[in-house]
Design an enzyme around this catalytic site. Structure first.
Site, short mmCIF file in Angstrom:
data_model
loop_
_atom_site.label_atom_id
_atom_site.label_comp_id
_atom_site.label_asym_id
_atom_site.label_seq_id
_atom_site.Cartn_x
_atom_site.Cartn_y
_atom_site.Cartn_z
N PHE A 24 -9.64 -13.12 -32.14
CA PHE A 24 -9.75 -13.27 -33.65
C PHE A 24 -10.64 -12.09 -34.21
CE2 PHE A 24 -11.01 -15.21 -37.84
CZ PHE A 24 -9.55 -15.55 -38.44
N SER A 26 -10.23 -7.85 -35.44
CA SER A 26 -9.38 -7.17 -36.60
C SER A 26 -7.98 -7.64 -36.34
CB SER A 26 -9.49 -5.80 -36.95
OG SER A 26 -9.09 -5.13 -37.91
N ASP A 82 -8.86 -4.02 -24.62
CA ASP A 82 -7.92 -3.35 -23.44
C ASP A 82 -8.67 -3.71 -22.09
OD1 ASP A 82 -6.06 -2.47 -24.71
OD2 ASP A 82 -6.82 -0.27 -24.67
N GLN A 85 -8.67 -7.59 -20.85
CA GLN A 85 -7.26 -8.42 -20.82
C GLN A 85 -7.15 -8.64 -19.43
OE1 GLN A 85 -3.89 -6.71 -22.84
NE2 GLN A 85 -5.12 -6.60 -24.69
N HIS A 107 -0.65 -3.44 -27.72
CA HIS A 107 -0.81 -2.11 -27.36
C HIS A 107 -0.31 -2.22 -25.78
CE1 HIS A 107 -2.51 1.97 -26.08
NE2 HIS A 107 -3.56 1.60 -25.49
N GLY A 133 -6.42 -3.60 -38.30
CA GLY A 133 -6.05 -4.91 -38.68
C GLY A 133 -6.23 -5.24 -40.12
N GLU A 226 -18.83 20.24 -46.98
CA GLU A 226 -17.49 21.02 -46.56
C GLU A 226 -16.93 20.58 -45.36
OE1 GLU A 226 -16.36 23.55 -48.44
OE2 GLU A 226 -17.95 23.32 -49.99
N GLU A 230 -15.13 16.49 -47.40
CA GLU A 230 -13.76 17.12 -48.07
C GLU A 230 -12.79 16.83 -47.24
OE1 GLU A 230 -13.71 20.42 -50.26
OE2 GLU A 230 -15.76 20.59 -50.80
#
Length: 338
Positions: A24, A26, A82, A85, A107, A133, A226, A230
């Site tokens: 549970f 994202s 990952d 799992q 994924h 998510g 810079e 930006e």
């Protein structure tokens, strides 16, 4: 390449199935709530001690232990990190997975690198939104969606692609477009993009530019504006219309300077390193290095995180961002309530 949209997916394919979303965070938050609000039978699977358990319940979702969620499910979506799992699969998913069930991922890492090897009677699919998510959730609530990739790894039922498309529709992906790929291509391109361009390359480019200006005697505040601030303006132009829109939108001076000097920074040597990075992903060296790092307790990751936190760029940016009240300051995890 075919792109699938709303009319290409049938949500009814999943209507009579019990769905378990493991995790549970994202993505887990977004997938489970979007599917629930699309009319599907969804529960969330968590450790009994997980801090997310009450959050999922508060969001209106049934919550079970991973073992119980998997036992009851026809479709199990694994939305765990990952590096965890394999352990969860070996200990709690594999012993409880129904024969003929469907295992889903967002994924391809663990399937592609054979950390997880499902039985041959299990359907294996991937639905990978191309966005975090909190964006998957937000765009769904706005009646929109985030583009998705789908892939089928095992298809004993002959219906796995239809289920993947239905899932993508349930989370809003078919409103934006869904592209079919395979686990290998998704995994390797995703890792490469993160390492060479999105998370690695861009961060190092920004730091190098900032350091070059500061070392030459320019105020760090100017260097930050810079080289960091930006950057969003430029990336937004890329996002809206590619390189051409960016070049059209900036001054002629900026366009000429960028095109004539950019290749001196991202030169053949830089591209050669990119090729090495890709090779390390393709042959599994990166996957092994990352899993070894996790098993060792993340010593290098911890050191690199601290170095980033202490960089003058970060300290300067924190001070300047504190002066910009209009910036979005909310943590994405707070936005989705996880």
């Amino acid at each position: 390449m075919k792109v699938y949209y709303e009319q290409d997916a049938n949500l009814d394919v999943l209507k009579n199935k019990k769905i378990a979303v493991l995790g549970f965070g994202s993505q887990g938050h977004a997938h489970s709530l979007n599917l629930l609000e699309s009319g599907l039978d969804v529960c969330v699977g968590l450790r009994k001690t997980s801090s997310s358990w009450p959050k999922a319940e508060k969001a209106g979702l049934p919550v079970k232990t991973v073992k119980d969620a998997v036992k009851d499910a026809d479709v199990v979506m694994v939305l765990l990190p990952d590096q965890t799992q394999k352990k969860v699969y070996d200990e709690e998913i594999a012993p409880n997975l129904k024969p003929g069930a469907t295992l889903a991922f967002a994924h391809g890492f663990n399937i592609h690198y054979k950390q997880i090897v499902p039985p041959s009677d299990i359907n294996v699919m991937m639905i990978a939104p191309k966005g975090p998510g909190h964006l998957v959730r937000r765009t769904y609530l706005e009646g929109k969606g985030v583009p998705c990739l789908i892939a089928v790894y095992q298809d004993p039922s002959g219906k796995t692609k239809d289920m993947a498309l239905a899932w993508a529709k349930g989370i809003g992906g078919t409103k934006a477009g869904v592209i079919e790929t395979n686990f290998k291509n998704e995994t390797e391109t995703d890792l490469f993009g993160e390492q060479a361009v999105l998370c690695g390359g861009s961060a190092e480019l920004i730091k190098a530019g900032f350091e070059t200006l500061v070392e030459a005697g320019y105020p760090p505040e100017l260097a930050y504006f810079e080289c960091m601030h930006e950057m969003k303006l430029i990336v937004d132009l890329y996002y809206e219309g590619g390189l051409s829109r960016m070049n059209y939108s900036v001054s002629d001076t900026a366009e000429y300077g960028g095109m004539s000097r950019g290749k001196r920074v991202i030169n053949p040597e830089a591209k050669s390193e990119m090729k090495k990075i890709l090779t390390e992903i393709q042959d599994g060296r990166f996957a092994k290095e990352w899993l070894d790092e996790c098993n060792a307790g993340l010593p290098n990751m911890t050191k690199m995180r601290e170095e980033t936190k202490e960089h003058e760029l970060e300290k300067t940016g924190a001070k300047l961002r504190g002066m910009m009240s209009w910036l979005f300051k909310k943590n994405p995890k707070e936005e989705v309530g996880v």
